[in-house]
Design a protein around this motif. Structure first.
Motif, PDB file in Angstrom:
ATOM      1  N   LYS A   1     -49.839 -87.403  18.448  1.00 51.87           N
ATOM      2  CA  LYS A   1     -51.182 -86.836  18.569  1.00 51.87           C
ATOM      3  C   LYS A   1     -52.225 -87.784  17.988  1.00 51.87           C
ATOM      4  N   HIS A   2     -51.873 -88.477  16.912  1.00 51.30           N
ATOM      5  CA  HIS A   2     -52.812 -89.411  16.285  1.00 51.30           C
ATOM      6  C   HIS A   2     -53.135 -90.564  17.240  1.00 51.30           C
ATOM      7  N   LEU A   3     -52.105 -91.098  17.893  1.00 55.14           N
ATOM      8  CA  LEU A   3     -52.337 -92.186  18.836  1.00 55.14           C
ATOM      9  C   LEU A   3     -53.114 -91.696  20.047  1.00 55.14           C
ATOM     10  N   GLN A   4     -52.804 -90.492  20.511  1.00 51.91           N
ATOM     11  CA  GLN A   4     -53.518 -89.935  21.653  1.00 51.91           C
ATOM     12  C   GLN A   4     -55.008 -89.805  21.352  1.00 51.91           C
ATOM     13  N   ARG A   5     -55.325 -89.331  20.143  1.00 47.75           N
ATOM     14  CA  ARG A   5     -56.732 -89.223  19.757  1.00 47.75           C
ATOM     15  C   ARG A   5     -57.387 -90.597  19.687  1.00 47.75           C
ATOM     16  N   GLN A   6     -56.637 -91.577  19.204  1.00 49.88           N
ATOM     17  CA  GLN A   6     -57.178 -92.924  19.095  1.00 49.88           C
ATOM     18  C   GLN A   6     -57.429 -93.536  20.473  1.00 49.88           C
ATOM     19  N   ILE A   7     -56.524 -93.256  21.409  1.00 50.95           N
ATOM     20  CA  ILE A   7     -56.703 -93.734  22.783  1.00 50.95           C
ATOM     21  C   ILE A   7     -57.976 -93.133  23.386  1.00 50.95           C
ATOM     22  N   GLU A   8     -58.185 -91.837  23.154  1.00 47.96           N
ATOM     23  CA  GLU A   8     -59.387 -91.180  23.668  1.00 47.96           C
ATOM     24  C   GLU A   8     -60.643 -91.761  23.030  1.00 47.96           C
ATOM     25  N   THR A   9     -60.554 -92.095  21.744  1.00 48.71           N
ATOM     26  CA  THR A   9     -61.691 -92.724  21.064  1.00 48.71           C
ATOM     27  C   THR A   9     -62.014 -94.073  21.690  1.00 48.71           C
TER      28      THR A   9
ATOM     29  N   GLU B   1     -62.082-101.236  16.451  1.00 46.52           N
ATOM     30  CA  GLU B   1     -61.307-100.024  16.739  1.00 46.52           C
ATOM     31  C   GLU B   1     -59.956-100.391  17.365  1.00 46.52           C
ATOM     32  N   VAL B   2     -59.951-101.401  18.226  1.00 52.80           N
ATOM     33  CA  VAL B   2     -58.703-101.867  18.832  1.00 52.80           C
ATOM     34  C   VAL B   2     -57.763-102.403  17.760  1.00 52.80           C
ATOM     35  N   LEU B   3     -58.275-103.217  16.878  1.00 51.69           N
ATOM     36  CA  LEU B   3     -57.438-103.795  15.815  1.00 51.69           C
ATOM     37  C   LEU B   3     -56.887-102.713  14.903  1.00 51.69           C
ATOM     38  N   LYS B   4     -57.706-101.709  14.623  1.00 55.01           N
ATOM     39  CA  LYS B   4     -57.234-100.585  13.802  1.00 55.01           C
ATOM     40  C   LYS B   4     -56.114 -99.831  14.508  1.00 55.01           C
ATOM     41  N   THR B   5     -56.264 -99.644  15.819  1.00 57.16           N
ATOM     42  CA  THR B   5     -55.230 -98.952  16.602  1.00 57.16           C
ATOM     43  C   THR B   5     -53.915 -99.717  16.567  1.00 57.16           C
ATOM     44  N   LEU B   6     -53.988-101.022  16.743  1.00 55.94           N
ATOM     45  CA  LEU B   6     -52.775-101.840  16.718  1.00 55.94           C
ATOM     46  C   LEU B   6     -52.106-101.812  15.355  1.00 55.94           C
ATOM     47  N   ALA B   7     -52.903-101.856  14.305  1.00 51.08           N
ATOM     48  CA  ALA B   7     -52.349-101.916  12.958  1.00 51.08           C
ATOM     49  C   ALA B   7     -51.761-100.584  12.506  1.00 51.08           C
ATOM     50  N   LEU B   8     -52.427 -99.485  12.823  1.00 55.64           N
ATOM     51  CA  LEU B   8     -52.020 -98.184  12.298  1.00 55.64           C
ATOM     52  C   LEU B   8     -50.998 -97.466  13.172  1.00 55.64           C
ATOM     53  N   HIS B   9     -51.072 -97.692  14.485  1.00 55.82           N
ATOM     54  CA  HIS B   9     -50.250 -96.885  15.388  1.00 55.82           C
ATOM     55  C   HIS B   9     -49.166 -97.679  16.118  1.00 55.82           C
ATOM     56  N   GLN B  10     -49.287 -99.002  16.122  1.00 53.76           N
ATOM     57  CA  GLN B  10     -48.295 -99.863  16.768  1.00 53.76           C
ATOM     58  C   GLN B  10     -47.862 -99.323  18.136  1.00 53.76           C
ATOM     59  N   PRO B  11     -48.805 -99.195  19.055  1.00 50.52           N
ATOM     60  CA  PRO B  11     -48.474 -98.660  20.380  1.00 50.52           C
ATOM     61  C   PRO B  11     -47.502 -99.560  21.130  1.00 50.52           C
ATOM     62  N   VAL B  12     -46.770 -98.972  22.057  1.00 53.77           N
ATOM     63  CA  VAL B  12     -45.806 -99.722  22.857  1.00 53.77           C
ATOM     64  C   VAL B  12     -45.996 -99.356  24.331  1.00 53.77           C
ATOM     65  N   ALA B  13     -45.372-100.158  25.200  1.00 53.94           N
ATOM     66  CA  ALA B  13     -45.332 -99.903  26.644  1.00 53.94           C
ATOM     67  C   ALA B  13     -46.728 -99.674  27.212  1.00 53.94           C
ATOM     68  N   ALA B  14     -46.924 -98.567  27.926  1.00 56.85           N
ATOM     69  CA  ALA B  14     -48.191 -98.319  28.618  1.00 56.85           C
ATOM     70  C   ALA B  14     -49.353 -98.204  27.647  1.00 56.85           C
ATOM     71  N   ASP B  15     -49.111 -97.597  26.500  1.00 56.23           N
ATOM     72  CA  ASP B  15     -50.182 -97.461  25.507  1.00 56.23           C
ATOM     73  C   ASP B  15     -50.630 -98.832  24.996  1.00 56.23           C
ATOM     74  N   LEU B  16     -49.679 -99.704  24.762  1.00 54.42           N
ATOM     75  CA  LEU B  16     -50.015-101.048  24.306  1.00 54.42           C
ATOM     76  C   LEU B  16     -50.800-101.795  25.381  1.00 54.42           C
ATOM     77  N   ARG B  17     -50.379-101.650  26.630  1.00 56.12           N
ATOM     78  CA  ARG B  17     -51.100-102.315  27.718  1.00 56.12           C
ATOM     79  C   ARG B  17     -52.536-101.807  27.801  1.00 56.12           C
ATOM     80  N   PHE B  18     -52.733-100.505  27.585  1.00 55.97           N
ATOM     81  CA  PHE B  18     -54.090 -99.960  27.616  1.00 55.97           C
ATOM     82  C   PHE B  18     -54.944-100.560  26.500  1.00 55.97           C
ATOM     83  N   VAL B  19     -54.406-100.610  25.301  1.00 51.85           N
ATOM     84  CA  VAL B  19     -55.171-101.116  24.155  1.00 51.85           C
ATOM     85  C   VAL B  19     -55.535-102.588  24.368  1.00 51.85           C
TER      86      VAL B  19
END
Length: 228
Positions: A3-11, A62-80
């Motif tokens: 949920k935290h990553l989902q909110r960050q993606i929406e942000t 905001e992108v750098l914060k997302t990468l550092a805090l949530h470490q997205p992978v696959a499709a989420d990482l490609r979006f970021v």
């Protein structure tokens, strides 16, 4: 996706759309300043470039914060990563709008000069491509992204036609050379906006499908000449 990553993606989506809206407004005003010989509007665009720059920095952070805090992978990482690249493209589009406004401001000083070409169709195409490329990003819509890609050739042809007309005008009316050369630059700026919208669309295709298409030219012969 948490949920935290989902909110960050929406942000991130909201923030990149904010940059996009500022850039679209700057492009529209820069073209209007040229068509209507409005020096004050041109100055407004030039001043507003600082706002675009600040918003671009905000998105990058905001992108750098997302990468550092949530470490997205696959499709989420490609979006970021796509947002990071597209954010940079949008900032450069803002610079292009500022440059068009500088050309417009110069031309308004020559009251007797009447532009011999109409940029409205070309500008409208480029603006539509920018808007559609951002829609494609937010909605992960590769159909729209491919439509943007296919429109790029249309804008390229428009630029060539306008440039040919302006070069001919220079030979016929050398006294207007300074203004005409700046109009040639405007045509190239608009073409560049379309190119960058195409780049955004190609990032969307990669983001959704994992396919790199930026070096593909399906409709162009392998040995055809390309303009530098």
């Amino acid at each position: 996706m948490s949920k935290h990553l989902q909110r960050q993606i929406e942000t991130l989506k909201k923030k990149i759309l904010t940059v996009g809206a500022l850039v679209e407004e700057a492009i529209a005003k820069s073209v209007s300043s040229l068509i209507h010989r409005d020096a004050s509007l041109a100055e407004e665009v030039i001043r507003s470039d600082d706002d675009i720059d600040r918003t671009e920095v905000d998105v990058e952070e905001e992108v750098l914060k997302t990468l550092a805090l949530h470490q997205p992978v696959a499709a989420d990482l490609r979006f970021v990563i796509a947002v990071l690249k597209i954010n940079s493209d949008l900032e450069r589009m803002g610079d292009i709008a500022r440059n068009i406004s500088k050309k417009s401001r110069f031309i308004t000083r020559y009251e007797g000069f009447k532009p011999p070409v109409d940029f409205r169709d070309m500008a409208a195409k480029a603006q539509t491509m920018v808007r559609q490329s951002l829609d494609a990003l937010v909605n992960a819509d590769t159909k729209i992204a491919r439509l943007v890609r296919n429109t790029d050739d249309v804008v390229d042809r428009m630029r060539k036609d306008i440039q040919n007309k302006l070069e001919n005008e220079i030979s016929l009316h050398p006294v207007d050379t300074e203004c005409l050369v700046r109009l040639i630059s405007v045509s190239r700026h608009l073409e560049r906006l379309a190119d960058m919208a195409t780049h955004i669309a190609e990032e969307v295709i990669y983001m959704v499908e994992g396919e790199i298409v930026r070096h593909e030219h399906d409709d162009e012969p392998a040995d055809s000449d390309t303009e530098a």
